[in-house]
Design a protein around this motif. Structure first.
Motif, PDB file in Angstrom:
ATOM      1  N   CYS A  61       4.762 -86.816   5.640  1.00  0.00           N
ATOM      2  CA  CYS A  61       5.634 -86.175   6.257  1.00  0.00           C
ATOM      3  C   CYS A  61       5.116 -85.513   7.371  1.00  0.00           C
ATOM      4  O   CYS A  61       5.773 -85.498   8.361  1.00  0.00           O
ATOM      5  CB  CYS A  61       5.921 -84.849   5.235  1.00  0.00           C
ATOM      6  SG  CYS A  61       6.984 -85.460   3.713  1.00  0.00           S
ATOM      7  N   GLU A  84       6.878 -85.718  11.188  1.00  0.00           N
ATOM      8  CA  GLU A  84       6.945 -84.861  11.882  1.00  0.00           C
ATOM      9  C   GLU A  84       6.525 -84.993  13.422  1.00  0.00           C
ATOM     10  O   GLU A  84       6.825 -84.691  14.392  1.00  0.00           O
ATOM     11  CB  GLU A  84       6.551 -83.442  11.393  1.00  0.00           C
ATOM     12  CG  GLU A  84       6.805 -82.187  12.214  1.00  0.00           C
ATOM     13  CD  GLU A  84       6.203 -80.892  11.466  1.00  0.00           C
ATOM     14  OE1 GLU A  84       6.870 -79.813  11.688  1.00  0.00           O
ATOM     15  OE2 GLU A  84       5.175 -81.039  10.906  1.00  0.00           O
ATOM     16  N   SER A 125      11.664 -93.041   1.874  1.00  0.00           N
ATOM     17  CA  SER A 125      11.973 -91.794   1.294  1.00  0.00           C
ATOM     18  C   SER A 125      13.149 -91.594   0.211  1.00  0.00           C
ATOM     19  O   SER A 125      12.837 -91.081  -0.864  1.00  0.00           O
ATOM     20  CB  SER A 125      12.282 -90.897   2.292  1.00  0.00           C
ATOM     21  OG  SER A 125      13.526 -91.151   2.899  1.00  0.00           O
ATOM     22  N   GLN A 175      12.085 -85.057   0.718  1.00  0.00           N
ATOM     23  CA  GLN A 175      13.203 -84.827   1.762  1.00  0.00           C
ATOM     24  C   GLN A 175      13.609 -86.179   2.294  1.00  0.00           C
ATOM     25  O   GLN A 175      12.582 -86.892   2.789  1.00  0.00           O
ATOM     26  CB  GLN A 175      12.569 -84.234   2.997  1.00  0.00           C
ATOM     27  CG  GLN A 175      13.479 -83.955   3.965  1.00  0.00           C
ATOM     28  CD  GLN A 175      14.706 -83.239   3.716  1.00  0.00           C
ATOM     29  OE1 GLN A 175      14.703 -81.835   3.005  1.00  0.00           O
ATOM     30  NE2 GLN A 175      16.164 -83.550   3.604  1.00  0.00           N
ATOM     31  N   TRP A 219      11.778 -79.833   9.307  1.00  0.00           N
ATOM     32  CA  TRP A 219      11.760 -79.959   7.764  1.00  0.00           C
ATOM     33  C   TRP A 219      10.453 -78.873   7.416  1.00  0.00           C
ATOM     34  O   TRP A 219       9.512 -78.716   8.291  1.00  0.00           O
ATOM     35  CB  TRP A 219      10.957 -81.299   7.340  1.00  0.00           C
ATOM     36  CG  TRP A 219      12.049 -82.491   7.337  1.00  0.00           C
ATOM     37  CD1 TRP A 219      13.377 -82.382   7.314  1.00  0.00           C
ATOM     38  CD2 TRP A 219      11.721 -83.891   7.094  1.00  0.00           C
ATOM     39  NE1 TRP A 219      13.952 -83.500   7.554  1.00  0.00           N
ATOM     40  CE2 TRP A 219      12.785 -84.492   7.260  1.00  0.00           C
ATOM     41  CE3 TRP A 219      10.669 -84.443   6.879  1.00  0.00           C
ATOM     42  CZ2 TRP A 219      12.991 -85.912   7.186  1.00  0.00           C
ATOM     43  CZ3 TRP A 219      10.729 -85.988   6.967  1.00  0.00           C
ATOM     44  CH2 TRP A 219      11.878 -86.452   7.021  1.00  0.00           C
ATOM     45  N   LEU A 271       7.713 -78.717   4.816  1.00  0.00           N
ATOM     46  CA  LEU A 271       7.029 -79.659   3.877  1.00  0.00           C
ATOM     47  C   LEU A 271       6.762 -78.917   2.665  1.00  0.00           C
ATOM     48  O   LEU A 271       5.551 -78.432   2.556  1.00  0.00           O
ATOM     49  CB  LEU A 271       6.001 -80.173   4.521  1.00  0.00           C
ATOM     50  CG  LEU A 271       6.172 -80.773   5.886  1.00  0.00           C
ATOM     51  CD1 LEU A 271       4.803 -81.360   6.416  1.00  0.00           C
ATOM     52  CD2 LEU A 271       7.173 -82.144   5.808  1.00  0.00           C
TER      53      LEU A 271
END
Length: 397
Positions: free
Chosen positions: A238, A242, A270, A295, A370, A372
């Motif tokens: 993640c 990002e 994912s 996610q 997002w 996390l």
């Protein structure tokens, strides 16, 4: 009933072989090095025939004797490899793989590094294709799981536990683009792809068949260990996504294409990882597993970024073509006005596409925004069948 008798007979023969091997190790190695002999005996007892998990005391014995026997790690690796190569019992193979997995985290960092070096040098061989036990029946769920689990451990050897107790890949020094932040670049283009490779190995360890088989107890241990490590790898995954999205619009066109391919794979992974965790919640008998919230990356967002990069490449190609043609004195005056108009129209189209991308990312949850969130602790945890002070058993060499 016939199968029960056959199973009992195989177990009895296996137990006799174990006892014979232990006696041979005691007689052959005792005169040379008593510590080495004890290591081999502990390996044989830890991976004995029978549908039982590895006893903690054998793990303690191995770590203790290794810490008190200089140069014993290559010997340990060779004896584990020999156990895998010689056995014709699938259950013993699974126990040996679980033993390798636990040893990677059982000692201190020096022990872990030396064990990984033993794998690189060839002393520790994990490739399950070498073993005669798995070449007999590929329709057996346990045989399939052995292949997948061994493949996971092969990749796991290129990872280590850092000082913060977090699993991270072992990265060799490489050249990066100096115009970008070095840490962000490494996270997006070096660490993230490593995470994707390991996640693929986790996804291959399908629990549907093996967890319902007669070997379910050992399979649950192996799968629990793999899942625990995947939770931390997903957190790093993640962070890499990002970082990649945050730098996307500053990348060159070639780097944008590579970034889109990484994001497309991440979108697929994912979704699969989400499904795997949902399945394991029902099948894996371990209440101590704290699954993270996965996610799912929207493929529509990735395609929007890909389209933006494609349009930008068209503008650059058009600019290069016009610049090269304009060098001809005969037609340069005629092309000046047309080239300006074409670039103006194309630029407007790109701005519209960029506004469209911004609109999509502003109205829906974006990759870069997002949160996390995860339930798991960032502190490295021990296996449920390990003691908390196990990492302290092996002192720093």
């Amino acid at each position: 009933m016939g199968m029960d008798i056959q199973t009992k007979l195989r177990l009895a023969l296996g137990t006799m072989k174990d006892q014979a091997s232990i006696g041979k190790a005691m007689m052959y190695n005792h005169q040379q090095h008593e510590g080495f002999s004890n290591i081999e005996i502990a390996i044989l007892r830890a991976t004995s025939h029978g549908n039982s998990t590895i006893d903690n005391k054998y793990m303690h014995e191995i770590l203790f004797h290794v810490s008190n026997s200089k140069g014993s790690i290559p010997f340990l690796a060779e004896k584990i490899s020999r156990r895998l190569c010689k056995t014709k019992d699938n259950l013993v193979s699974l126990k040996t793989l679980v033993l390798i997995h636990r040893l990677l985290r059982g000692g201190n960092r020096t022990f872990e590094q030396e064990l990984c070096k033993a794998h690189v040098s060839g002393h520790l061989q994990i490739s399950i294709i070498r073993y005669a036990c798995v070449t007999r029946n590929f329709s057996d769920p346990l045989v399939c799981f052995l292949h997948k689990y061994a493949s996971y451990l092969e990749e796991r050897m290129s990872w280590h536990v850092n000082q913060g107790g977090k699993l991270e890949p072992i990265m060799s020094k490489g050249l990066g683009f100096r115009r970008y932040d070095e840490k962000s670049f490494d996270m997006a283009f070096r660490i993230l792809p490593k995470c994707q490779i390991l996640i693929d190995k986790v996804l291959e360890c399908s629990p549907y068949d093996i967890l319902r088989s007669s070997y379910h107890s050992l399979a649950h241990v192996a799968m629990s260990n793999t899942l625990r490590e995947s939770f931390q790898v997903y957190m790093t995954f993640c962070e890499g996504i990002e970082a990649l999205v945050n730098m996307f619009f500053d990348l060159e066109s070639s780097a944008k294409s590579l970034a889109c391919e990484i994001l497309k794979k991440g979108s697929i992974q994912s979704q699969k990882l989400h499904d795997l965790y949902q399945t394991c919640k029902k099948l894996v008998e371990n209440k101590n597993l704290e699954y993270p919230f996965v996610q799912i990356i929207s493929m529509n967002h990735v395609m929007a970024l890909d389209q933006f990069g494609f349009q930008e490449n068209k503008v650059e190609a058009s600019h290069v073509s016009i610049s090269s043609i304009s060098k001809l004195p005969q037609i340069s005056s005629l092309l000046n006005r047309s080239s300006e108009l074409e670039l103006e129209v194309t630029t407007k189209e790109i701005k519209k596409d960029e506004e469209k991308v911004d609109l999509i990312f502003s109205t829906t949850p974006t990759l870069s925004s997002w949160t996390l969130e995860t339930k798991i602790s960032k502190v490295w945890v021990v296996f449920e069948d390990e003691v908390h002070n196990e990492s302290q058993i092996l002192p720093t060499q």
